[in-house]
Design an enzyme around this catalytic site. Sequence first.
Site, short mmCIF file in Angstrom:
data_model
loop_
_atom_site.label_atom_id
_atom_site.label_comp_id
_atom_site.label_asym_id
_atom_site.label_seq_id
_atom_site.Cartn_x
_atom_site.Cartn_y
_atom_site.Cartn_z
N CYS A 182 33.18 22.30 5.40
CA CYS A 182 33.24 23.60 4.73
C CYS A 182 34.03 23.58 3.43
O CYS A 182 34.89 22.72 3.23
CB CYS A 182 33.89 24.64 5.62
N ASN A 227 37.80 26.40 7.06
CA ASN A 227 37.54 24.96 6.90
C ASN A 227 38.47 24.26 7.88
O ASN A 227 39.69 24.36 7.76
CB ASN A 227 37.83 24.55 5.45
N GLY A 228 37.89 23.54 8.82
CA GLY A 228 38.71 22.86 9.82
C GLY A 228 38.08 22.97 11.20
O GLY A 228 36.93 23.41 11.34
N GLY A 248 29.42 21.53 1.79
CA GLY A 248 28.57 22.15 2.80
C GLY A 248 27.28 22.65 2.19
O GLY A 248 27.33 23.42 1.23
N TYR A 257 36.29 9.71 0.41
CA TYR A 257 34.87 10.07 0.30
C TYR A 257 34.56 11.55 0.08
O TYR A 257 33.72 11.88 -0.74
CB TYR A 257 34.15 9.59 1.57
#
Length: 495
Positions: free
Chosen positions: A36, A136-137, A62, A276
């Site tokens: 996310c 996000n997580g 995302g 990345y």
Amino acid sequence: MGLDVVPFGPAARYDLPVTVPSRRVPVDDDRFHDRCGLFGIFGHPEAAHLTYLGLYAQQHRGQESAGIVASDGEGLRIEKGMGLVSDIFTDDRLAALEGDRAMGHVRYSTAGDTVAANAQPYLIECHRGPIAVGHNGNLVNAAILRHELEAAGSIFQSTSDTEVILHLYARSHRERLEDAIAASLSKVMGAFSLLFLTRDALVAARDPWGFRPLVLGQLNGAPVVASETCALDLIDAEYVRDIEPGELVVADRDGVRSFHPFPPEPVSQCVFEHIYFARPDSLVFGRNVLSSRLALGRQLAREAPADGDIVVPVPDSGMGAALGFAQESGLPFEWGLIRNHYVGRTFIEPKQSIRSFGVKIKLNPVRRILEGKRVVLIDDSIVRGTTSRKIVGMVRAAGAREVHLRISSPPTTGPCHYGIDTPRRSELIASRQSVEEIRAFIAADSLAYLSHDGLLRAVSDAEGKRHCTACFSGRYPVAVNHTEDQLDLFDKARA
Ligand code: SF4
């Protein structure tokens, strides 16, 4: 008597029915995925449009759904859908998002989880008024909390762990917004970078370990929050600072206020953001991502030099490390593989195809560069090994004399429980095979990974005090009390 004349030559292509059976198959994408990205702004007349741009800049975090919620101080309006930001938001949909405060979310998910109900932000109405959240997580105790909440009468609308936070918030008896949010977050364990929007405030929160990034910026005095600084750059906002691990920031008419409501924990920021996930032009955890990738490549060249003629990146993820490797080794950097940037997650493949298109849909080797060369191929990681095997085979088929694969991270031996989409441990090739066995499987002339110490040194954290490296080291900063089979059962039960 008429004759049935079968057209001959080019016309036959039009007159004869062509029925090539086809099937939609996933593009070869053997990677970890960030799940996310977040963006929010308070007190700007073009809040929704700026949020759209902020999400657009973070589309790499995302690609399956996106949403924006906005407020004019009276109510909250939301627009969300499946697909890319640019496909979902038309002028009309953005115009409907009135007000000077807004926040948005882009989401990636696994295939079985790809349903509209899981698109964020979530918006609920409770006794405190409307509130929206984007996350996000990943919460490691979400399944247990959800079970307890359902037993107490809560009704969930999605399979996402984020909804747990809203139920906890709705049940809190604390009066102030920040106290109620802090009280609900003190019950959850794991990774969260969060944005909340109410009629009166934008609230940002980051878990005490700081797994996922979150930055604070400002645009003409309006506070801005984003997962990555590339979102600030696009709208010409100024980067102010990272939101600290364990910090809660409230932006409202009175300005910006900071709280630290959680007990401190060892800082464990995701090192994979540097390897990345994040965009190379972003500042993540206070450090430029491209600089990290160059340093990873330089360290790799020092630790695992290769007898080669040219250094070739696997684009795009291996680019920075390959440049660093070339600089350190003195070997020329060459574009031996070209990436098609316009592929989606699936493509239609003829059923009777005699070969797998797989990686070729995404990458094409440049024979003129590779032919007769000893190629040092640089990638950021190996997940299952199947894609690496195809890429090595493709480079060899294009005429390379030798292929030496160098990986700018240590062997990935464990899954992530903190917000990254990963396969099960048993699917990770490095969890069950030695480096030599992996080399044999992918059919490279040599294979070497960056060391764990080298990784930390490259991100200027030689002591290992600022980063999570659990998927390489097996040292998980927050305990996960479920086996993978139990987690699968939870997921199935929720689906
Ligand atoms: Fe990042 Fe790996 Fe830690 Fe997950 S386990 S937060 S991917 S370093």
